[in-house]
Write an enzyme that holds these catalytic residues in place. Structure first.
Site, PDB file in Angstrom:
ATOM      1  N   CYS A 116       0.814  -1.221   0.000  1.00 29.75           N
ATOM      2  CA  CYS A 116       0.000   0.000   0.000  1.00 29.75           C
ATOM      3  C   CYS A 116       0.845   1.267   0.000  1.00 29.75           C
ATOM      4  CB  CYS A 116      -0.949   0.006   1.198  1.00 29.75           C
ATOM      5  SG  CYS A 116      -2.195  -1.304   1.138  1.00 29.75           S
ATOM      6  N   HIS A 257      -3.078   7.384   2.408  1.00 29.81           N
ATOM      7  CA  HIS A 257      -3.549   6.077   1.961  1.00 29.81           C
ATOM      8  C   HIS A 257      -4.926   5.812   2.563  1.00 29.81           C
ATOM      9  CE1 HIS A 257      -3.886   1.894   1.092  1.00 29.81           C
ATOM     10  NE2 HIS A 257      -3.671   1.513   2.337  1.00 29.81           N
ATOM     11  N   ASN A 287     -10.194   0.444  -0.064  1.00 25.79           N
ATOM     12  CA  ASN A 287      -8.733   0.393  -0.113  1.00 25.79           C
ATOM     13  C   ASN A 287      -8.298  -0.242  -1.431  1.00 25.79           C
ATOM     14  OD1 ASN A 287      -6.002  -0.054   0.219  1.00 25.79           O
ATOM     15  ND2 ASN A 287      -6.175  -1.000   2.240  1.00 25.79           N
TER      16      ASN A 287
END
Length: 340
Positions: A116, A257, A287
């Site tokens: 990520c 993020h 996500n």
């Protein structure tokens, strides 16, 4: 010799058409909209459902939009980097597939794996490639088909993730005080037990056993990951802000993020920044791993003004984490022109 800076001159994005809502998920596993919204803040996510299409498809769509928006000559692109955790194949690289589909004749391509945190790490690497003077134009793409590694029988993870891709064009400029100004990137190496995909690599190759025991799906120990993410993203942003004299009075946006709304709120609180100065799209994309930060830039590109101070931050499997200070280099969606 004038100092070379690396600036983003345009952003392209792509998300699949299919919307997987919380209500639909509640018919697949024991969950509901209130439970998901309270814990992570996700209302829906996009899923690439077409058979035979993978991460490279979304990456290519984002890059094609980017090339069209910026009007850049594809033959002048020096490199193309795709950061992803869901590559089409073990080899060749997803980037090589995207490059071939785009018909880039004078570029080289490679994948960058940093979970990520991929876009943050890759942006720093690509900027350094430009700052050294050897390259002038690099396409950086964050793309992940997380639905390909999510177990839709696991209520603790299936609501978290979606699919998407976004691309930025990085170009060289000698104009001062624009582009990537500073970064702080770290890996502590303690994260393997808490966030991983156990099977499919060289340690645990595919077999009947790994398939039967559902080892090809993402595993996450949510509480531990949450704790590390809040601490590291908040600390990293505070460090970057402090050493660059940034505060709530001169930070235009934090671009975090998009893993959990509570993590995002904790980062904003640490910087004493109101939430309207934080880019948030987790509620409708979930996500998307390496795609979350560039997708947020893509959605908000029209709001940004030249000189805006941005702090980008992320956390991911490994554990990898970091923050970067970026000063925006152009005004609005239609002004994506390199500074000469």
């Amino acid at each position: 010799m004038e100092k070379i800076n690396a600036i983003i001159t345009g952003v392209g994005g792509y998300v699949p058409d299919y919307v997987l809502t919380n209500d639909e998920l509640s018919r697949m596993v024991d969950t509901n909209d209130e439970w998901i919204m309270t814990r992570v803040g996700i209302k829906e996510r996009r899923i690439l459902t077409e058979e035979g299409l993978g991460t490279s498809y979304m990456a290519r769509k984002a890059a094609k939009q980017l090339l069209k928006k910026t009007g850049v000559d594809p033959d002048t692109i020096d490199a193309l980097i795709v950061t992803t955790s869901t590559a089409d194949y073990k080899f060749p690289s997803t980037a090589s597939i995207v490059l071939g589909k785009l018909g880039l004749k004078n570029a080289f391509a490679f994948d960058y794996w940093a979970a990520c945190c991929g876009f943050l790490y890759t942006l720093d690497t690509a900027a350094a490639m430009i700052q050294c003077g050897r390259y002038k134009k690099i396409i950086v793409i964050g793309a992940d088909k997380m639905s390909s590694v999510v177990d839709y029988k696991d209520r603790s993870t299936c609501a978290l993730f979606g699919d998407g891709a976004a691309a930025v064009l990085l170009e060289a400029t000698t104009e001062p005080n624009v582009g990537l100004m500073d970064s702080y990137l770290r890996t502590d190496g303690k994260g393997l037990p808490f966030l991983h995909l156990k099977a499919g690599g060289s340690v645990c190759p595919p077999s009947h056993f790994t398939v039967d025991h559902r080892l090809h799906y993402l595993y996450q120990e949510g509480r531990t990951v949450f704790r590390y993410a809040v601490t590291n993203m908040s600390d990293d942003c505070a460090l970057i802000a402090g050493r660059n004299h940034l505060d709530k009075n001169n930070i235009a946006y934090v671009v975090p993020h998009q893993a959990n709304m509570r993590i995002i709120e904790a980062v904003a609180k640490r910087l004493d920044l109101p939430m309207d100065h934080v880019m948030v799209n987790i509620q409708h994309f979930g996500n998307t791993s390496a795609a979350t930060i560039p997708l947020a830039l893509w959605e908000n590109e029209g709001k940004l003004k030249k000189g805006d101070n941005l702090i980008l931050t992320a956390f991911g499997a490994g554990f990898v984490h970091g923050a970067a200070y970026y000063k925006w280099a152009y005004d609005g969606k239609d002004s994506a022109t390199p500074v000469k």
